[in-house]
Design a protein around this motif. Sequence first.
Motif, short mmCIF file in Angstrom:
data_model
loop_
_atom_site.label_atom_id
_atom_site.label_comp_id
_atom_site.label_asym_id
_atom_site.label_seq_id
_atom_site.Cartn_x
_atom_site.Cartn_y
_atom_site.Cartn_z
N UNK A 278 15.98 31.77 40.76
CA UNK A 278 16.28 31.96 42.18
C UNK A 278 17.47 31.11 42.60
N UNK A 279 17.50 29.87 42.16
CA UNK A 279 18.61 28.99 42.51
C UNK A 279 19.94 29.55 42.02
N UNK A 280 19.97 30.02 40.78
CA UNK A 280 21.20 30.59 40.22
C UNK A 280 21.59 31.87 40.95
N UNK A 281 20.60 32.67 41.35
CA UNK A 281 20.89 33.89 42.09
C UNK A 281 21.58 33.58 43.41
N UNK A 282 21.03 32.63 44.15
CA UNK A 282 21.62 32.27 45.44
C UNK A 282 22.98 31.63 45.26
N UNK A 283 23.12 30.79 44.27
CA UNK A 283 24.40 30.14 44.00
C UNK A 283 25.45 31.18 43.65
N UNK A 284 25.07 32.15 42.82
CA UNK A 284 25.99 33.23 42.44
C UNK A 284 26.41 34.05 43.66
N UNK A 285 25.43 34.47 44.47
CA UNK A 285 25.74 35.28 45.64
C UNK A 285 26.62 34.53 46.63
N UNK A 286 26.32 33.26 46.86
CA UNK A 286 27.13 32.46 47.77
C UNK A 286 28.58 32.40 47.28
N UNK A 287 28.75 32.20 45.99
CA UNK A 287 30.10 32.11 45.43
C UNK A 287 30.85 33.42 45.59
N UNK A 288 30.14 34.53 45.36
CA UNK A 288 30.76 35.86 45.49
C UNK A 288 31.18 36.10 46.94
N UNK A 289 30.31 35.79 47.88
CA UNK A 289 30.64 35.96 49.29
C UNK A 289 31.83 35.10 49.70
N UNK A 290 31.81 33.84 49.33
CA UNK A 290 32.88 32.92 49.73
C UNK A 290 34.23 33.39 49.21
N UNK A 291 34.27 33.78 47.95
CA UNK A 291 35.52 34.26 47.35
C UNK A 291 36.04 35.50 48.07
N UNK A 292 35.13 36.44 48.34
CA UNK A 292 35.53 37.69 49.00
C UNK A 292 36.00 37.44 50.42
N UNK A 293 35.30 36.57 51.15
CA UNK A 293 35.70 36.28 52.53
C UNK A 293 37.06 35.60 52.59
N UNK A 294 37.29 34.70 51.67
CA UNK A 294 38.58 34.00 51.64
C UNK A 294 39.73 34.97 51.37
N UNK A 295 39.51 35.91 50.45
CA UNK A 295 40.53 36.90 50.14
C UNK A 295 40.73 37.87 51.30
#
Length: 308
Positions: A278-295
């Motif tokens: 679960x921790x890795x899932x949330x960490x992965x999703x957060x990273x994906x969102x942050x990268x996409x929002x920044x772009x």
Amino acid sequence: MKKYIFLFLSFLYLEASCGLQLSSEKPKVIVTFSILGDFVYQIAGDSVDLETLVGPNGDAHVYEPTPEDAKNIMAADIIIMNGLGFEGWLPRLLKATKTKAKIVSVTDGICSLQTEEESDAPDPHAWHNMKNAMLYGEAILAALIEISPQSKEKFSYNWAIMKKKLEKLDREFKARIASIPRHCRKVITLHDGFQYLGKAYGIEFLTPLGISTEAEPSAKDLVGIIKEAKNHSIQVVFLENISNPRVMEQVAKESGAKVGDTLFSDALSEKEGPASTFEKMMQHNFSVFLKAFQEACKNHDLILLQEA
């Protein structure tokens, strides 16, 4: 009708043969899907006999129980479920097997949000808010201690470690997303399953369709989504691990958007994947969102996301 006959016959067979089954020394814990399975495993480890009905990359919305599931349900000491209508198939299975196991719904103490389509229907995807996820952990801890009180110290210690990791991840994501302007944190979704995440972390999810993966978008829906993607010059399309990628790949092709990283919503990945806990899932999703929002913020775009 076939499902009811199948479950009834399975029950008769199991009832006739249950006397031949050997009891386990460990408490038998059944969880409905992989996210709950990870919570139980991290808290209890090998101290319980754990069975997960809907495994990694499985879609609990449309799952159909098997004879093996019925067998496990009948032998269970405790059954841990999400609740809020997430496991629509479970009540029928519980009734067919006449299980005497204790049933624990981890969302009982959570203030639920409502679905976009039905104002009186609760949104079951509460774990996407890390505060709710910690309430899941507390409920699971209490349930495990009840069936195995001699392991209370071990379970409590393990949960304290997991909880600290989740708290840290929650703080880090809030701090990082605060640096991104709110107008850049917008996502178009096919299914509204990240509503809790949006409320908790200031992300706006626009949902043209419903909440479940049970229904594929119609041709008319697809045309509308592609048109909206073009109107907003959407640059990134997310795929989701439990859904058919065909829809989003078509949207990406027709709109000119690129396919981004996979998100994990209702299920973990396999052990070798990026979301095995679960921790890795949330960490992965957060990273994906942050990268996409920044772009996206550079080009004033919206993000298109397939979610279940």
